[in-house]
Design a protein around this motif. Structure first.
Motif, PDB file in Angstrom:
ATOM      1  N   LEU A   3      13.011   0.354   8.639  1.00 31.89           N
ATOM      2  CA  LEU A   3      11.693   0.493   8.519  1.00 31.89           C
ATOM      3  C   LEU A   3      10.712  -0.433   8.423  1.00 31.89           C
ATOM      4  CD1 LEU A   3       9.906   3.066   6.498  1.00 31.89           C
ATOM      5  CD2 LEU A   3      10.296   1.897   4.500  1.00 31.89           C
ATOM      6  N   ARG A   4       9.228   0.232   9.728  1.00 26.45           N
ATOM      7  CA  ARG A   4       8.395  -0.809  10.158  1.00 26.45           C
ATOM      8  C   ARG A   4       7.094  -0.795   8.687  1.00 26.45           C
ATOM      9  NH1 ARG A   4       9.507  -4.447  14.792  1.00 26.45           N
ATOM     10  NH2 ARG A   4       7.696  -5.959  13.657  1.00 26.45           N
ATOM     11  N   LEU A   5       7.332  -1.670   8.238  1.00 27.45           N
ATOM     12  CA  LEU A   5       5.830  -1.894   7.313  1.00 27.45           C
ATOM     13  C   LEU A   5       5.139  -3.056   7.509  1.00 27.45           C
ATOM     14  CD1 LEU A   5       7.176  -0.765   3.834  1.00 27.45           C
ATOM     15  CD2 LEU A   5       6.007   1.174   6.022  1.00 27.45           C
ATOM     16  N   ASP A   6       3.594  -2.669   7.451  1.00 27.35           N
ATOM     17  CA  ASP A   6       2.600  -4.240   7.395  1.00 27.35           C
ATOM     18  C   ASP A   6       1.132  -4.261   6.080  1.00 27.35           C
ATOM     19  OD1 ASP A   6       1.000  -6.191   9.463  1.00 27.35           O
ATOM     20  OD2 ASP A   6      -0.193  -5.731   8.153  1.00 27.35           O
ATOM     21  N   SER A   7       1.456  -5.339   5.825  1.00 31.15           N
ATOM     22  CA  SER A   7       0.905  -5.025   4.136  1.00 31.15           C
ATOM     23  C   SER A   7      -0.261  -4.621   4.434  1.00 31.15           C
ATOM     24  CB  SER A   7       1.028  -6.292   3.631  1.00 31.15           C
ATOM     25  OG  SER A   7       0.318  -7.295   3.899  1.00 31.15           O
ATOM     26  N   ARG A   8      -1.115  -4.892   5.935  1.00 31.37           N
ATOM     27  CA  ARG A   8      -2.869  -4.467   5.849  1.00 31.37           C
ATOM     28  C   ARG A   8      -3.031  -2.336   6.383  1.00 31.37           C
ATOM     29  NH1 ARG A   8      -1.400 -10.191   8.933  1.00 31.37           N
ATOM     30  NH2 ARG A   8       0.197  -9.102   8.985  1.00 31.37           N
ATOM     31  N   GLN A   9      -1.875  -2.442   6.262  1.00 35.55           N
ATOM     32  CA  GLN A   9      -1.562  -0.877   7.068  1.00 35.55           C
ATOM     33  C   GLN A   9      -1.975  -0.253   5.546  1.00 35.55           C
ATOM     34  OE1 GLN A   9       2.671  -0.532   7.555  1.00 35.55           O
ATOM     35  NE2 GLN A   9       2.474   2.130   6.445  1.00 35.55           N
ATOM     36  N   ALA A  10      -3.529   1.099   5.475  1.00 36.17           N
ATOM     37  CA  ALA A  10      -3.612   1.468   4.536  1.00 36.17           C
ATOM     38  C   ALA A  10      -2.868   2.876   3.621  1.00 36.17           C
ATOM     39  CB  ALA A  10      -4.937   2.775   4.923  1.00 36.17           C
ATOM     40  N   ASP A  11      -1.823   3.687   3.987  1.00 37.85           N
ATOM     41  CA  ASP A  11      -1.008   3.461   2.817  1.00 37.85           C
ATOM     42  C   ASP A  11       0.057   2.448   2.839  1.00 37.85           C
ATOM     43  OD1 ASP A  11       0.548   3.695   5.133  1.00 37.85           O
ATOM     44  OD2 ASP A  11       1.839   5.240   5.606  1.00 37.85           O
ATOM     45  N   PHE A  12      -0.004   1.180   2.943  1.00 39.73           N
ATOM     46  CA  PHE A  12       1.276   0.561   2.603  1.00 39.73           C
ATOM     47  C   PHE A  12       1.864   0.938   0.741  1.00 39.73           C
ATOM     48  CE2 PHE A  12       3.034  -3.222   0.668  1.00 39.73           C
ATOM     49  CZ  PHE A  12       3.627  -3.752   1.899  1.00 39.73           C
ATOM     50  N   ASP A  13       1.136   0.421  -0.190  1.00 39.06           N
ATOM     51  CA  ASP A  13       1.478   0.303  -1.147  1.00 39.06           C
ATOM     52  C   ASP A  13       2.420   1.880  -1.094  1.00 39.06           C
ATOM     53  OD1 ASP A  13      -0.260  -1.510  -1.917  1.00 39.06           O
ATOM     54  OD2 ASP A  13      -1.552  -0.577  -2.846  1.00 39.06           O
ATOM     55  N   THR A  14       1.947   2.938  -1.382  1.00 34.61           N
ATOM     56  CA  THR A  14       2.392   4.086  -0.942  1.00 34.61           C
ATOM     57  C   THR A  14       3.747   4.378  -0.133  1.00 34.61           C
ATOM     58  OG1 THR A  14       0.328   5.775  -0.859  1.00 34.61           O
ATOM     59  CG2 THR A  14       2.403   6.683  -0.764  1.00 34.61           C
ATOM     60  N   ALA A  15       4.048   3.677   1.104  1.00 32.10           N
ATOM     61  CA  ALA A  15       5.326   3.475   1.206  1.00 32.10           C
ATOM     62  C   ALA A  15       6.239   2.044   0.610  1.00 32.10           C
ATOM     63  CB  ALA A  15       5.167   3.101   3.236  1.00 32.10           C
ATOM     64  N   PHE A  16       5.444   1.606   0.013  1.00 35.15           N
ATOM     65  CA  PHE A  16       5.964   0.269  -0.490  1.00 35.15           C
ATOM     66  C   PHE A  16       6.915   0.731  -1.535  1.00 35.15           C
ATOM     67  CE2 PHE A  16       7.230  -3.614  -3.339  1.00 35.15           C
ATOM     68  CZ  PHE A  16       7.723  -4.677  -2.443  1.00 35.15           C
ATOM     69  N   ALA A  17       6.385   1.701  -1.914  1.00 38.89           N
ATOM     70  CA  ALA A  17       6.953   2.570  -3.582  1.00 38.89           C
ATOM     71  C   ALA A  17       8.528   3.019  -3.312  1.00 38.89           C
ATOM     72  CB  ALA A  17       6.007   3.432  -4.259  1.00 38.89           C
ATOM     73  N   ALA A  18       7.571   4.089  -2.159  1.00 41.84           N
ATOM     74  CA  ALA A  18       8.904   4.899  -1.608  1.00 41.84           C
ATOM     75  C   ALA A  18      10.101   3.941  -1.685  1.00 41.84           C
ATOM     76  CB  ALA A  18       8.469   5.314   0.037  1.00 41.84           C
ATOM     77  N   LEU A  19      10.045   2.880  -0.654  1.00 39.89           N
ATOM     78  CA  LEU A  19      10.991   2.096  -0.391  1.00 39.89           C
ATOM     79  C   LEU A  19      11.644   1.756  -1.826  1.00 39.89           C
ATOM     80  CD1 LEU A  19      12.624   0.519   1.769  1.00 39.89           C
ATOM     81  CD2 LEU A  19      10.482  -2.039   1.447  1.00 39.89           C
ATOM     82  N   LEU A  20      11.123   0.869  -2.664  1.00 47.78           N
ATOM     83  CA  LEU A  20      11.833   0.543  -4.246  1.00 47.78           C
ATOM     84  C   LEU A  20      12.389   1.609  -4.466  1.00 47.78           C
ATOM     85  CD1 LEU A  20       9.225  -1.242  -6.100  1.00 47.78           C
ATOM     86  CD2 LEU A  20      10.623  -2.618  -4.285  1.00 47.78           C
ATOM     87  N   ALA A  21      12.142   3.287  -4.227  1.00 44.90           N
ATOM     88  CA  ALA A  21      12.650   3.914  -5.146  1.00 44.90           C
ATOM     89  C   ALA A  21      13.773   4.389  -4.565  1.00 44.90           C
ATOM     90  CB  ALA A  21      11.556   5.150  -4.837  1.00 44.90           C
ATOM     91  N   SER A  22      13.642   4.633  -3.327  1.00 40.31           N
ATOM     92  CA  SER A  22      15.150   4.818  -2.616  1.00 40.31           C
ATOM     93  C   SER A  22      16.309   4.720  -2.900  1.00 40.31           C
ATOM     94  CB  SER A  22      15.001   4.100  -0.820  1.00 40.31           C
ATOM     95  OG  SER A  22      15.399   2.547  -0.838  1.00 40.31           O
ATOM     96  N   LYS A  23      16.707   6.072  -2.968  1.00 42.18           N
ATOM     97  CA  LYS A  23      18.490   6.040  -3.659  1.00 42.18           C
ATOM     98  C   LYS A  23      19.521   5.478  -2.633  1.00 42.18           C
ATOM     99  CE  LYS A  23      20.608   8.900  -7.171  1.00 42.18           C
ATOM    100  NZ  LYS A  23      21.503   7.307  -7.839  1.00 42.18           N
TER     101      LYS A  23
END
Ligand SMILES: NC(=O)c1ccc[n+]([C@@H]2O[C@H](COP(=O)([O-])OP(=O)(O)OC[C@H]3O[C@@H](n4cnc5c(N)ncnc54)[C@H](O)[C@@H]3O)[C@@H](O)[C@H]2O)c1
Ligand SMILES: N[C@H](CO)Cc1c[nH]c[nH+]1
Ligand SMILES: [Zn+2]
Length: 430
Positions: A3-23
């Motif tokens: 997974l590649r994320l950038d803290s400046r991308q618009a949906d970062f918070d949602t994508a980061f939360a999904a990463l934290l929740a991944s089982k």
């Protein structure tokens, strides 16, 4: 590709939360199976342990051969090369020296009223240490479990380790010998945890069960908690590397791979201020994976659960790291001290470019049994404190009892516990 994320991308918070929740743990529903195994061991003792061990591990044991004999241990130790013995000795000596410094101190004092107050630490009498052995063999985990127990002064340490197809690494028994563990059983999984918790004809019960293991072991520890103490549920391994432009992409890649190769849902995450470094690390992981003889597990872990997050500054990396609360955090920075005080949630922190996490797995001296799955928010790695308990000491004389009595009697009245109040007042004015 991770997974590649950038803290400046618009949906970062949602994508980061999904990463934290991944089982990442196994999806197999193991609770019922484990409950049945525990009930069977409680009902039939050694017979059940031997039967289940043969069913799951094909270990070829009987109720009479659950324990390793002294002769078997001697023979195994004799098979270990001098080089491996020396490495185990180095690890043992360093782990012991570090854990000696964790021993808590008793204290006792008299306060201004003359009340004696104290805290006394005593070692747990008997502990069971679980050394995993289903898919891989971990002599280092023998030391990580046993050494703090010894340092704490535990009287009896019972070690269990599965021996699939009757096979075991001689280094496991050598590590136990070096650590001074003599009671060793060739059993694993939920049946081993049940045997330790409830006891069988040949395995006396313990007071606490310690150590990492797979989903069956974790479920069994959860289910026997209360009958015995447990340390924590240590699940699939994790590393979070925080790197800036001073990091070497090849070294960072190697550290991410080292954790991913544990498999079973292991997770490796890179957080960096440099997009160039992120790209170089991703390419480097690919290149280095191709060099590994057993690359499939690490590749799967990296591609399925790995992540690369770019951030605008190290200041942004800190809250992300604290939310991830990784088992291991590496600070791949020229100046790791600048971030160290701000990392609140981590099982263990590794400082600078020259401290790969694997040094901590083996010989650094710190413990490698650490909280996973974000539990570093509230839990700590294994240490001497897991093998001791605290007892408070209190003593009054007539004067200090008199000074405290009225407040205590008042609180007893508030709680309508007349017997409590009377046990105090009966001692006054005599
Ligand atoms: N955190 C740490 O310090 C640390 C250290 C070493 C290993 N680990 C982790 O420990 C785990 C070890 O797992 P493992 O599987 O190799 O060994 P294990 O010893 O934990 O489990 C093996 C046992 O699982 C039981 N089992 C397997 N399949 C079963 C089934 N279908 N039904 C009932 N029981 C079953 C068997 O009794 C077998 O003996 C891995 O996740 C590894 O990453 C963690
Ligand atoms: N990194 C693992 C969990 O902290 C421990 C380990 C054992 N052997 C190698 N690594
Ligand atoms: Zn490791």
């Amino acid at each position: 590709m991770p997974l590649r994320l950038d803290s400046r991308q618009a949906d970062f918070d949602t994508a980061f939360a999904a990463l934290l929740a991944s089982k990442r743990e196994t999806s197999v529903e193991v609770g019922d199976t484990v409950a049945a195994i525990i009930a069977d061991v409680r009902a039939r003792g050694d017979e059940a342990v031997a039967e289940l061990t043969n069913k799951f591990d094909k270990a070829g044991v009987t109720p009479e051969t659950l324990a390793f004999s002294e002769t078997e241990i001697d023979a195994a130790v004799a098979r270990v090369s001098p080089e491996v013995m020396a490495a185990l000795e180095t690890a043992h000596q360093r782990i012991k020296a570090h854990h000696e410094k964790q021993k808590p101190q008793d204290h006792i004092y008299q306060d201004a009223l003359g009340v004696t107050l104290g805290t006394r630490w005593t070692a747990i009498e008997a502990v069971g240490i679980y050394v995993p052995g289903g898919l891989a063999s971990y002599p280092s985990s023998v030391l990580m479990n046993a050494v703090p127990a010894k340092v704490a002064g535990v009287d009896r340490i019972a070690m269990v380790v599965p021996t699939p197809n009757g096979q075991y690494a001689a280094a496991i028994l050598a590590a136990a010998r070096i650590a001074g563990v003599t009671e060793i059983y060739r059993i694993g999984g939920a049946q081993a945890v049940a045997a330790l918790a409830y006891g069988t004809q040949s395995i006396p019960r313990v007071d606490k069960v310690i150590g990492p293991g797979n989903a069956y072991v974790a479920a069994a520890k959860r289910q026997v908690f209360g009958q015995v103490g447990i340390d924590m549920i240590a699940g699939p391994s994790e590393v979070l590397v925080i790197a800036d432009g001073s990091a070497n992409p090849a070294w960072v890649a190697a550290d991410l791979i080292a954790q991913a190769e544990h498999g079973m849902g292991a997770q490796s995450i890179l957080v960096t201020t440099e997009k160039g470094l992120a790209d170089a690390v991703v390419a480097e992981v690919d290149r280095q994976l191709a060099l590994l003889p057993k690359q499939e597990i690490a590749r799967e872990g990296w591609e399925e659960f790995g992540a690369v997050i770019t951030v605008a500054s190290l200041d942004e990396a800190v809250p992300l790291a604290n939310r991830i609360a990784s088992e291991h955090i590496e600070l791949a920075l020229d100046d790791p001290q600048q971030l160290l005080p701000r990392i609140r949630n981590a099982g263990a922190i590794f400082l600078g470019h020259h401290t790969p996490e694997a040094i901590g797995d083996y010989v650094g001296g710190s413990n490698h049994v650490l909280p996973t799955a974000r539990s570093a928010r509230f839990a700590s790695g294994l240490g001497v404190l897991d093998f001791v308990k605290r007892t408070s000491i209190l003593g009054c004389d007539p004067t200090s009892l008199a000074a405290l009595s009225q407040a205590a009697i008042t609180l007893a009245e508030v709680e309508a516990l007349d017997g409590h109040g009377r046990s105090i007042s009966i001692r006054l004015n005599r």
